[in-house]
Motif scaffolding. Structure first.
Motif, PDB file in Angstrom:
ATOM      1  N   ALA A  23      27.298 -25.514  16.813  1.00  0.00           N
ATOM      2  CA  ALA A  23      28.011 -26.781  16.864  1.00  0.00           C
ATOM      3  C   ALA A  23      27.017 -27.927  16.916  1.00  0.00           C
ATOM      4  N   ALA A  24      27.132 -28.838  15.964  1.00  0.00           N
ATOM      5  CA  ALA A  24      26.268 -30.012  15.913  1.00  0.00           C
ATOM      6  C   ALA A  24      26.984 -31.217  16.499  1.00  0.00           C
ATOM      7  N   SER A  25      26.216 -32.066  17.163  1.00  0.00           N
ATOM      8  CA  SER A  25      26.828 -33.231  17.825  1.00  0.00           C
ATOM      9  C   SER A  25      27.259 -34.294  16.826  1.00  0.00           C
ATOM     10  N   MET A  48      22.015 -23.929   4.300  1.00  0.00           N
ATOM     11  CA  MET A  48      23.208 -24.607   3.829  1.00  0.00           C
ATOM     12  C   MET A  48      22.820 -26.032   3.461  1.00  0.00           C
ATOM     13  N   PRO A  49      22.318 -26.246   2.223  1.00  0.00           N
ATOM     14  CA  PRO A  49      21.967 -27.610   1.823  1.00  0.00           C
ATOM     15  C   PRO A  49      23.205 -28.419   1.466  1.00  0.00           C
ATOM     16  N   LEU A  50      22.972 -29.691   1.156  1.00  0.00           N
ATOM     17  CA  LEU A  50      24.080 -30.612   0.928  1.00  0.00           C
ATOM     18  C   LEU A  50      24.901 -30.242  -0.295  1.00  0.00           C
ATOM     19  N   ASP A  51      24.238 -29.678  -1.320  1.00  0.00           N
ATOM     20  CA  ASP A  51      24.964 -29.375  -2.548  1.00  0.00           C
ATOM     21  C   ASP A  51      25.789 -28.096  -2.442  1.00  0.00           C
ATOM     22  N   LYS A  61      20.624 -10.732   2.239  1.00  0.00           N
ATOM     23  CA  LYS A  61      21.532 -10.970   1.111  1.00  0.00           C
ATOM     24  C   LYS A  61      22.571  -9.865   1.005  1.00  0.00           C
ATOM     25  N   GLY A  62      23.803 -10.282   0.785  1.00  0.00           N
ATOM     26  CA  GLY A  62      24.885  -9.325   0.649  1.00  0.00           C
ATOM     27  C   GLY A  62      25.469  -8.884   1.967  1.00  0.00           C
ATOM     28  N   ARG A  63      24.802  -9.210   3.082  1.00  0.00           N
ATOM     29  CA  ARG A  63      25.315  -8.813   4.394  1.00  0.00           C
ATOM     30  C   ARG A  63      25.689 -10.026   5.255  1.00  0.00           C
ATOM     31  N   PHE A  64      24.968 -11.107   5.103  1.00  0.00           N
ATOM     32  CA  PHE A  64      25.194 -12.314   5.901  1.00  0.00           C
ATOM     33  C   PHE A  64      25.806 -13.402   5.018  1.00  0.00           C
ATOM     34  N   THR A  65      26.664 -14.208   5.627  1.00  0.00           N
ATOM     35  CA  THR A  65      27.270 -15.337   4.924  1.00  0.00           C
ATOM     36  C   THR A  65      27.203 -16.576   5.802  1.00  0.00           C
ATOM     37  N   ILE A  66      26.622 -17.624   5.257  1.00  0.00           N
ATOM     38  CA  ILE A  66      26.556 -18.898   5.961  1.00  0.00           C
ATOM     39  C   ILE A  66      27.685 -19.781   5.477  1.00  0.00           C
ATOM     40  N   SER A  67      28.288 -20.510   6.398  1.00  0.00           N
ATOM     41  CA  SER A  67      29.360 -21.424   6.030  1.00  0.00           C
ATOM     42  C   SER A  67      29.371 -22.583   7.014  1.00  0.00           C
ATOM     43  N   LYS A  68      30.172 -23.584   6.678  1.00  0.00           N
ATOM     44  CA  LYS A  68      30.199 -24.773   7.529  1.00  0.00           C
ATOM     45  C   LYS A  68      31.579 -25.391   7.538  1.00  0.00           C
ATOM     46  N   ASP A  69      32.037 -25.770   8.699  1.00  0.00           N
ATOM     47  CA  ASP A  69      33.240 -26.576   8.842  1.00  0.00           C
ATOM     48  C   ASP A  69      32.783 -28.025   8.866  1.00  0.00           C
ATOM     49  N   ILE A  71      34.354 -30.779   8.908  1.00  0.00           N
ATOM     50  CA  ILE A  71      35.094 -31.703   9.766  1.00  0.00           C
ATOM     51  C   ILE A  71      34.620 -31.582  11.208  1.00  0.00           C
ATOM     52  N   LYS A  72      34.420 -30.369  11.647  1.00  0.00           N
ATOM     53  CA  LYS A  72      34.013 -30.135  13.029  1.00  0.00           C
ATOM     54  C   LYS A  72      32.497 -30.107  13.205  1.00  0.00           C
ATOM     55  N   ASN A  73      31.752 -30.142  12.097  1.00  0.00           N
ATOM     56  CA  ASN A  73      30.282 -30.050  12.164  1.00  0.00           C
ATOM     57  C   ASN A  73      29.840 -28.764  12.860  1.00  0.00           C
ATOM     58  N   ILE A  74      30.457 -27.674  12.479  1.00  0.00           N
ATOM     59  CA  ILE A  74      30.088 -26.367  13.007  1.00  0.00           C
ATOM     60  C   ILE A  74      29.631 -25.497  11.842  1.00  0.00           C
ATOM     61  N   MET A  75      28.481 -24.889  12.006  1.00  0.00           N
ATOM     62  CA  MET A  75      27.958 -23.964  11.017  1.00  0.00           C
ATOM     63  C   MET A  75      28.128 -22.550  11.549  1.00  0.00           C
ATOM     64  N   TYR A  76      28.400 -21.629  10.640  1.00  0.00           N
ATOM     65  CA  TYR A  76      28.616 -20.244  11.033  1.00  0.00           C
ATOM     66  C   TYR A  76      27.642 -19.327  10.287  1.00  0.00           C
ATOM     67  N   LEU A  77      27.418 -18.180  10.887  1.00  0.00           N
ATOM     68  CA  LEU A  77      26.696 -17.113  10.207  1.00  0.00           C
ATOM     69  C   LEU A  77      27.457 -15.828  10.471  1.00  0.00           C
ATOM     70  N   GLN A  78      28.163 -15.365   9.444  1.00  0.00           N
ATOM     71  CA  GLN A  78      28.862 -14.088   9.541  1.00  0.00           C
ATOM     72  C   GLN A  78      27.868 -12.993   9.186  1.00  0.00           C
ATOM     73  N   MET A  79      27.670 -12.083  10.105  1.00  0.00           N
ATOM     74  CA  MET A  79      26.686 -11.018   9.911  1.00  0.00           C
ATOM     75  C   MET A  79      27.408  -9.679   9.906  1.00  0.00           C
ATOM     76  N   ASN A  80      27.364  -9.009   8.778  1.00  0.00           N
ATOM     77  CA  ASN A  80      27.989  -7.697   8.621  1.00  0.00           C
ATOM     78  C   ASN A  80      26.919  -6.640   8.363  1.00  0.00           C
ATOM     79  N   SER A  81      27.313  -5.390   8.526  1.00  0.00           N
ATOM     80  CA  SER A  81      26.407  -4.258   8.278  1.00  0.00           C
ATOM     81  C   SER A  81      25.077  -4.466   8.982  1.00  0.00           C
ATOM     82  N   LEU A  82      25.156  -4.799  10.234  1.00  0.00           N
ATOM     83  CA  LEU A  82      23.938  -5.110  10.982  1.00  0.00           C
ATOM     84  C   LEU A  82      23.044  -3.890  11.144  1.00  0.00           C
ATOM     85  N   LYS A  83      21.751  -4.158  11.134  1.00  0.00           N
ATOM     86  CA  LYS A  83      20.732  -3.121  11.243  1.00  0.00           C
ATOM     87  C   LYS A  83      19.853  -3.411  12.472  1.00  0.00           C
TER      88      LYS A  83
END
Length: 119
Positions: A23-25, A48-51, A61-69, A71-83
């Motif tokens: 969460a960013a202020s 997660m650049p501006l574009d 790659k292929g296991r993690f997904t970065i995303s951003k809300d 409106i709320k200024n929250i960035m996420y990192l979904q991590m699957n198939s963890l090693k």
């Protein structure tokens, strides 16, 4: 100034999943995730650049997904198939820019959230 607060870390078994949040202020052009394992150098994880053209370290790659809300200024990192080699302290970072269309240096950092993957 940008304050960053990470959450979502924990302990999982190999193959499990976690979702980290940062969460960013306030709005900032660019955000990213980094990680550092004990005794190792900090490494890039995902950007997660501006574009919106996200990019990832080859190791996630292929296991993690970065995303951003945006409106709320929250960035996420979904991590699957963890090693086990994903075990590290994960940090989010931001450039702090709210002008222009490019990223600056990542000068703002969160306190980190620990991810531990057991075999």
């Amino acid at each position: 100034q940008v304050q960053l607060v990470e959450s979502g870390g924990g302990s999982v078994q190999t193959g499990g999943s976690l979702r980290l949040s940062c969460a960013a202020s306030r709005y900032t052009n660019c955000m990213a995730w980094f990680r550092q394992a004990p005794g190792k150098q900090r490494e890039d994880v995902a950007f997660m650049p501006l574009d919106g053209n996200t990019n990832y370290a080859d190791s996630v790659k292929g296991r993690f997904t970065i995303s951003k809300d945006g409106i709320k200024n929250i960035m996420y990192l979904q991590m699957n198939s963890l090693k086990p080699e994903d075990t590290a302290m994960y940090y989010c970072a931001a450039d702090g820019r709210n002008w222009g269309r490019s990223c600056g240096g990542y000068i703002y950092w969160g306190q980190g959230t620990q991810v531990t993957v057991s075999s």
